[in-house]
Structure formats: structure tokens, C-alpha cells
Design an enzyme around this catalytic site. Structure first.
Site: not given
Length: 283
Positions: A36-37, A150-152, A155, A178, A186-187
Site C-alpha cells: 500500500g505504501h 484513503q485508508k486513514d 487523517q 490497497v 493493508l496495514s
């Protein structure tokens, strides 16, 4: 890809790139990188000529009893992933470099309202820590654009508001979450899950997908829809922090008239806190 650890070295490298007419992209991270990163860095490389990433586990955004001390530090592996994704410069400062005067007297950046509910309710001070470190990094790098996942979602909303309200000349890009094949976002914290917990975790995205499909089909009884999904998540063995249907920009509770909606969830699976969201644009 070069790695620098001081603000002076960072600024020298960015100034050199900018003097060559290059557009500067930036991706701030806390390390322990996953694909994801890498997607964020790849996006920055598509939109900019010189990509800076940072790795800094920011103490200001961790509360008492959170996982600051056990948060994985994997610099060598992270450097390889950044290089493959198209990063040109890694800034990996120490706590002393970021907060030379210590953290107690550090000037803070606060984004009211957007910071206060959802994750802000259960993690007091978290978004102040995020806004403070991101504003410092923006001042150090002075990028033309920056990419966030966009997962966070909350934030991202906080950072967009900060950039707007403080007139920072930086384009903020939100990159879609992702996911693993089974839907789990993913995290870095997924690594804390046991095999059994990992098999349960996709219930969060299933619930988001189900409520999202119902809303898209025209069901706007958000309270009823929410209750159904809360029951499913808790039946799977998770301890719910929140499950909310909100307006997509200001994060106030959604109304049936809203066309821009985000559904946000946070829950504990054992000791691990997982978050996810689903953004809807209705016709």
C-alpha cells in the site's frame, strides 16, 4: 536513492532538485512498509519528477498504552521497497532531529471539529500529533504535492483541512486503499494478528461492502443498516470502537440528501485496532 537523516541534508537535496526545475512529490510514512505504501510512492512518481519519502515513528501521535515502543522498525527492508517504487530521497530523522527542543514545549497544530470524533474520540491528541508532524515535514520538504492513503480517511480529511486553512501551496492526493485478496485493508498493524484473527478480519470490509450496496440501492435508513452491520461484526468476535455513516468531506453524520458519503469503522481484534472505510459517490 539517497537516505538523509538531518533537515539540513534534506533541504540541500530538495533545493538541488528544485533548482533543476523538478516538481517535488512527498510521501510521509512511519516505516514498516507494505505494498500500500509502495502504491503511494508510485503515484507520487507519476505526478512529480523528484519523490521524497519520510520514515518517522512520531511519538506525538501515540497515546499512553498504544504501540509506540513495539511499532516495527524495518529500515533496510523499507529502503529496498522505496527504491523499487521510484523514491529518489528518503528522510529518516531521529526524534531529536524532529523535536530538538523536546516534545513538551513543542508548538502544536490542531484541526478542530474534524479531529474530534471517530478515531479522535478514542485516541485523544492523536490528530494533533499527526497535524503537527505533517506540518513540520511539509515545511522541511516544501513539496509541490503529497500523497496519502484513503485508508486513514479521517487523517486525510484533517490534512486537507490543515493545508487549506493554513494556505499551504501543496496539492494533496488521496490514493485508494490497497487490499488483500479477501478484502482486508493493508496495514502495518495486520502483522500483529494471529492466523486465526487474520482469517476473521475481512468481516470489516464485508460489512462496509454490504451497507454500501444497500445505500447505493436507495436504502437511507442509516440507523437500521448500521445496527445490522454492528451485529455482524460483533458476532465475528471483534470489539467495536465505532461504525458510522458520515458526509464525505466534513465528516458530520450523513443525511439521505447527501451524495458524498463515507462509511467508517474501527474495531479491536484481540489487542489490535483495525480501521477501514468505504467512500460512496451517489448519483
Amino acid at each position: 536513492m539517497n537516505t538523509v537523516k538531518t533537515v539540513r541534508e534534506l533541504r540541500a537535496a530538495v533545493t538541488h532538485a528544485r533548482s533543476a526545475g523538478k516538481r517535488i512529490g512527498f510521501v510521509p510514512t512511519m516505516g514498516n512498509l507494505h505494498s500500500g505504501h509502495a502504491t503511494l510512492v508510485t503515484k507520487a512518481a507519476q505526478q512529480a519528477d523528484f519523490v521524497v519519502a519520510s520514515i518517522f515513528v512520531n511519538p506525538l501521535q501515540f497515546g499512553a498504552g498504544e504501540d509506540l515502543d513495539k511499532y516495527p522498525r524495518t529500515l533496510a527492508a523499507d529502503q529496498e521497497k522505496l527504491l523499487q517504487a521510484g523514491c529518489n530521497l528518503l528522510f529518516a530523522p531521529t526524534v531529536e532531529e524532529m523535536y530538538p527542543g523536546g516534545m513538551t514545549g513543542q508548538t502544536r497544530v490542531s484541526v478542530p471539529q474534524l479531529s474530534e470524533g471517530l478515531c479522535g474520540a478514542s485516541r485523544p491528541g492523536h490528530f494533533e500529533g499527526v497535524a503537527t508532524v505533517v506540518s513540520k515535514l511539509f515545511n522541511m520538504v516544501q513539496p509541490d504535492m503529497a500523497v496519502f492513503g484513503q485508508k486513514d480517511y479521517q487523517q486525510l480529511a484533517v490534512i486537507r483541512a490543515m493545508v487549506h486553512d493554513l494556505n499551504m501551496p501543496i496539492q494533496i492526493i488521496g490514493e485508494p486503499t490497497v487490499r488483500a485478496d479477501d478484502g482486508l485493508a493493508l496495514s502495518s498493524r495486520n502483522g500483529y494478528l494471529t492466523d486465526e484473527q487474520r482469517a476473521i478480519a475481512p468481516v470489516l470490509y464485508r460489512s462496509l461492502s454490504q451497507i454500501g450496496a444497500a445505500i447505493k440501492a436507495g436504502d437511507h435508513d442509516f440507523a437500521k443498516l448500521r445496527a445490522e452491520q454492528v451485529q455482524q461484526i460483533e458476532a465475528a468476535g471483534l470489539r467495536l470502537d465505532y461504525f458510522e455513516v458520515r458526509q464525505g468531506v466534513h465528516l458530520r453524520p450523513a443525511t439521505p440528501e447527501d451524495r458524498d458519503i463515507v462509511i467508517l469503522v474501527a474495531a479491536y481484534l484481540g489487542a489490535t485496532r483495525l480501521i477501514d472505510n468505504l467512500h460512496l459517490t451517489l448519483d
